[in-house]
Design a protein around this motif. Structure first.
Motif, PDB file in Angstrom:
ATOM      1  N   ASP A 139       8.457  10.712  -3.319  1.00 51.07           N
ATOM      2  CA  ASP A 139       9.659  11.256  -3.983  1.00 51.07           C
ATOM      3  C   ASP A 139      10.328   9.898  -3.120  1.00 51.07           C
ATOM      4  OD1 ASP A 139      11.290  11.841  -6.318  1.00 51.07           O
ATOM      5  OD2 ASP A 139      12.355  13.145  -4.918  1.00 51.07           O
ATOM      6  N   TYR A 140      10.123   9.144  -2.950  1.00 48.80           N
ATOM      7  CA  TYR A 140      11.037   7.307  -2.358  1.00 48.80           C
ATOM      8  C   TYR A 140       9.790   6.847  -2.887  1.00 48.80           C
ATOM      9  CZ  TYR A 140       6.872   7.951   1.060  1.00 48.80           C
ATOM     10  OH  TYR A 140       6.256   8.061   1.875  1.00 48.80           O
ATOM     11  N   VAL A 141      10.658   5.844  -2.614  1.00 53.10           N
ATOM     12  CA  VAL A 141      10.617   4.169  -3.074  1.00 53.10           C
ATOM     13  C   VAL A 141       9.899   3.377  -1.606  1.00 53.10           C
ATOM     14  CG1 VAL A 141      11.497   2.014  -3.852  1.00 53.10           C
ATOM     15  CG2 VAL A 141      11.658   4.035  -4.855  1.00 53.10           C
ATOM     16  N   GLU A 142       8.256   2.270  -1.690  1.00 53.69           N
ATOM     17  CA  GLU A 142       8.375   1.748  -0.863  1.00 53.69           C
ATOM     18  C   GLU A 142       9.049   0.603  -0.775  1.00 53.69           C
ATOM     19  OE1 GLU A 142       4.409  -0.857   0.002  1.00 53.69           O
ATOM     20  OE2 GLU A 142       4.196   0.671  -1.753  1.00 53.69           O
ATOM     21  N   ALA A 143       9.106  -0.368  -1.740  1.00 58.03           N
ATOM     22  CA  ALA A 143       9.675  -1.794  -1.638  1.00 58.03           C
ATOM     23  C   ALA A 143      10.288  -1.885  -2.565  1.00 58.03           C
ATOM     24  CB  ALA A 143       8.597  -2.429  -0.959  1.00 58.03           C
ATOM     25  N   ALA A 144      11.120  -3.348  -3.321  1.00 56.88           N
ATOM     26  CA  ALA A 144      11.361  -2.991  -4.123  1.00 56.88           C
ATOM     27  C   ALA A 144      10.440  -4.306  -4.536  1.00 56.88           C
ATOM     28  CB  ALA A 144      12.895  -4.602  -4.298  1.00 56.88           C
ATOM     29  N   ILE A 145      10.166  -5.130  -5.764  1.00 57.48           N
ATOM     30  CA  ILE A 145       9.211  -5.833  -6.282  1.00 57.48           C
ATOM     31  C   ILE A 145      10.151  -6.963  -7.191  1.00 57.48           C
ATOM     32  CG2 ILE A 145       7.186  -5.090  -5.567  1.00 57.48           C
ATOM     33  CD1 ILE A 145       6.887  -3.950  -8.725  1.00 57.48           C
ATOM     34  N   ASP A 146      10.216  -8.387  -6.968  1.00 54.34           N
ATOM     35  CA  ASP A 146      10.032  -9.225  -8.351  1.00 54.34           C
ATOM     36  C   ASP A 146       9.042  -9.650  -9.554  1.00 54.34           C
ATOM     37  OD1 ASP A 146      11.567 -11.090  -9.957  1.00 54.34           O
ATOM     38  OD2 ASP A 146      11.573 -12.791  -8.356  1.00 54.34           O
ATOM     39  N   LEU A 147       9.143  -9.450 -10.395  1.00 60.98           N
ATOM     40  CA  LEU A 147       8.068  -8.904 -11.259  1.00 60.98           C
ATOM     41  C   LEU A 147       8.265 -10.624 -11.914  1.00 60.98           C
ATOM     42  CD1 LEU A 147       8.558  -5.991 -14.018  1.00 60.98           C
ATOM     43  CD2 LEU A 147       6.718  -5.779 -12.076  1.00 60.98           C
ATOM     44  N   ASN A 148       8.673 -11.216 -11.795  1.00 56.46           N
ATOM     45  CA  ASN A 148       8.637 -12.770 -11.950  1.00 56.46           C
ATOM     46  C   ASN A 148       7.933 -13.141 -11.027  1.00 56.46           C
ATOM     47  OD1 ASN A 148      10.258 -13.266 -14.117  1.00 56.46           O
ATOM     48  ND2 ASN A 148      12.348 -12.635 -13.337  1.00 56.46           N
ATOM     49  N   GLY A 149       8.242 -12.927  -9.800  1.00 54.91           N
ATOM     50  CA  GLY A 149       7.327 -13.447  -8.895  1.00 54.91           C
ATOM     51  C   GLY A 149       5.825 -13.478  -8.881  1.00 54.91           C
ATOM     52  N   ILE A 150       5.422 -11.830  -9.125  1.00 55.11           N
ATOM     53  CA  ILE A 150       4.121 -11.245  -9.608  1.00 55.11           C
ATOM     54  C   ILE A 150       3.714 -11.902 -11.050  1.00 55.11           C
ATOM     55  CG2 ILE A 150       2.771  -9.736  -9.842  1.00 55.11           C
ATOM     56  CD1 ILE A 150       4.554  -7.954  -8.680  1.00 55.11           C
ATOM     57  N   LEU A 151       4.335 -12.635 -12.260  1.00 56.44           N
ATOM     58  CA  LEU A 151       3.623 -11.965 -12.847  1.00 56.44           C
ATOM     59  C   LEU A 151       3.395 -13.948 -13.133  1.00 56.44           C
ATOM     60  CD1 LEU A 151       5.014  -9.335 -15.653  1.00 56.44           C
ATOM     61  CD2 LEU A 151       3.109  -9.745 -14.226  1.00 56.44           C
ATOM     62  N   MET A 152       4.811 -14.407 -12.692  1.00 54.59           N
ATOM     63  CA  MET A 152       4.451 -16.095 -12.993  1.00 54.59           C
ATOM     64  C   MET A 152       4.292 -16.427 -11.467  1.00 54.59           C
ATOM     65  SD  MET A 152       7.513 -16.145 -16.052  1.00 54.59           S
ATOM     66  CE  MET A 152       7.524 -14.882 -16.188  1.00 54.59           C
ATOM     67  N   PRO A 153       3.434 -16.275 -10.634  1.00 54.18           N
ATOM     68  CA  PRO A 153       3.573 -17.530  -9.488  1.00 54.18           C
ATOM     69  C   PRO A 153       3.642 -18.925  -9.583  1.00 54.18           C
ATOM     70  CG  PRO A 153       1.338 -17.105  -9.850  1.00 54.18           C
ATOM     71  CD  PRO A 153       2.230 -16.294 -10.976  1.00 54.18           C
ATOM     72  N   ARG A 154       3.686 -19.770 -10.741  1.00 50.90           N
ATOM     73  CA  ARG A 154       4.263 -20.496 -10.543  1.00 50.90           C
ATOM     74  C   ARG A 154       5.025 -21.500 -12.232  1.00 50.90           C
ATOM     75  NH1 ARG A 154      -0.602 -19.879  -9.275  1.00 50.90           N
ATOM     76  NH2 ARG A 154      -1.165 -19.359 -10.905  1.00 50.90           N
ATOM     77  N   PRO A 155       6.394 -20.636 -11.998  1.00 49.74           N
ATOM     78  CA  PRO A 155       7.211 -20.729 -12.973  1.00 49.74           C
ATOM     79  C   PRO A 155       6.716 -22.063 -13.526  1.00 49.74           C
ATOM     80  CG  PRO A 155       8.291 -19.761 -11.600  1.00 49.74           C
ATOM     81  CD  PRO A 155       6.755 -20.558 -10.468  1.00 49.74           C
ATOM     82  N   SER A 156       7.355 -23.355 -12.889  1.00 49.95           N
ATOM     83  CA  SER A 156       7.052 -24.276 -13.744  1.00 49.95           C
ATOM     84  C   SER A 156       5.587 -24.915 -14.752  1.00 49.95           C
ATOM     85  CB  SER A 156       7.207 -25.686 -13.167  1.00 49.95           C
ATOM     86  OG  SER A 156       6.216 -26.274 -12.154  1.00 49.95           O
ATOM     87  N   SER A 157       4.707 -24.008 -14.892  1.00 47.96           N
ATOM     88  CA  SER A 157       4.163 -24.633 -15.797  1.00 47.96           C
ATOM     89  C   SER A 157       3.349 -22.627 -16.590  1.00 47.96           C
ATOM     90  CB  SER A 157       2.797 -25.112 -14.424  1.00 47.96           C
ATOM     91  OG  SER A 157       2.426 -23.419 -14.149  1.00 47.96           O
TER      92      SER A 157
END
Length: 174
Positions: A41-59
């Motif tokens: 019942d606790y949280v490990e960390a926070a994640i940013d889905l943009n960073g996971i799903l889009m490692p190269r946002p410009s392309s």
């Protein structure tokens, strides 16, 4: 089939808020797909889905799937694809290609000079890539597919509606 509305749902908003990423909580324990285990019942960390799903946002581009030709590969009508134009296609890659002025979603098979675009259903014909075909272009490689398990009750897309615009709208010459 739509999910029943519930008052327990919380809208998280867009993936980006203001200038910074939206950090979402990540549970310590993975969810069991077989026999369930007790959850911590606790949280490990926070994640940013943009960073996971889009490692190269410009392309990277997002596209909706229109049709069921790739259902056998787990990609269904209405799914959201994350397509990266900077990734080099290779045999086995799921790709978005431009064929006869339209986007098509297929699995790339074979080797250079003998590439073939193959659907995962048994009814859609393969497209052979032989030589310099000006009407066919591998536009990008699918790096993620977001599969919807629950159809939204409002604002859902109609089957057959234009999902991502034309290739020209995304800068592809016909």
């Amino acid at each position: 089939m739509a999910c029943a509305p519930t008052s327990d749902l919380i809208w998280l908003g867009p993936l980006r808020q203001g200038d910074g990423p939206l950090q979402l909580p990540l549970a310590v324990e993975s969810v069991a797909a077989g026999f369930p285990s007790p959850a911590d019942d606790y949280v490990e960390a926070a994640i940013d889905l943009n960073g996971i799903l889009m490692p190269r946002p410009s392309s990277t581009f997002l596209m909706r799937v229109d049709g069921d030709a790739m259902r056998g590969d787990g990609i269904h009508h209405g799914d959201l694809l994350v397509v990266d134009r900077s990734v080099a296609p290779r045999s086995g890659s799921t790709v978005v290609a431009v064929h006869e002025g339209r986007f098509v979603l297929r699995r790339l098979e074979g080797r250079p000079a003998q590439w073939c675009l193959v659907a995962s259903d048994a009814t859609t014909a393969a497209i052979a890539l032989q030589g310099e075909d000006p009407d066919l272009l591998i536009w990008g490689v699918v790096i993620h597919a977001v599969h919807h398990l629950c159809t939204p009750l409002s604002g859902s897309r109609r089957r057959g509606a234009v999902a991502g615009g034309s290739p020209e709208a995304l800068g592809v010459e016909p």
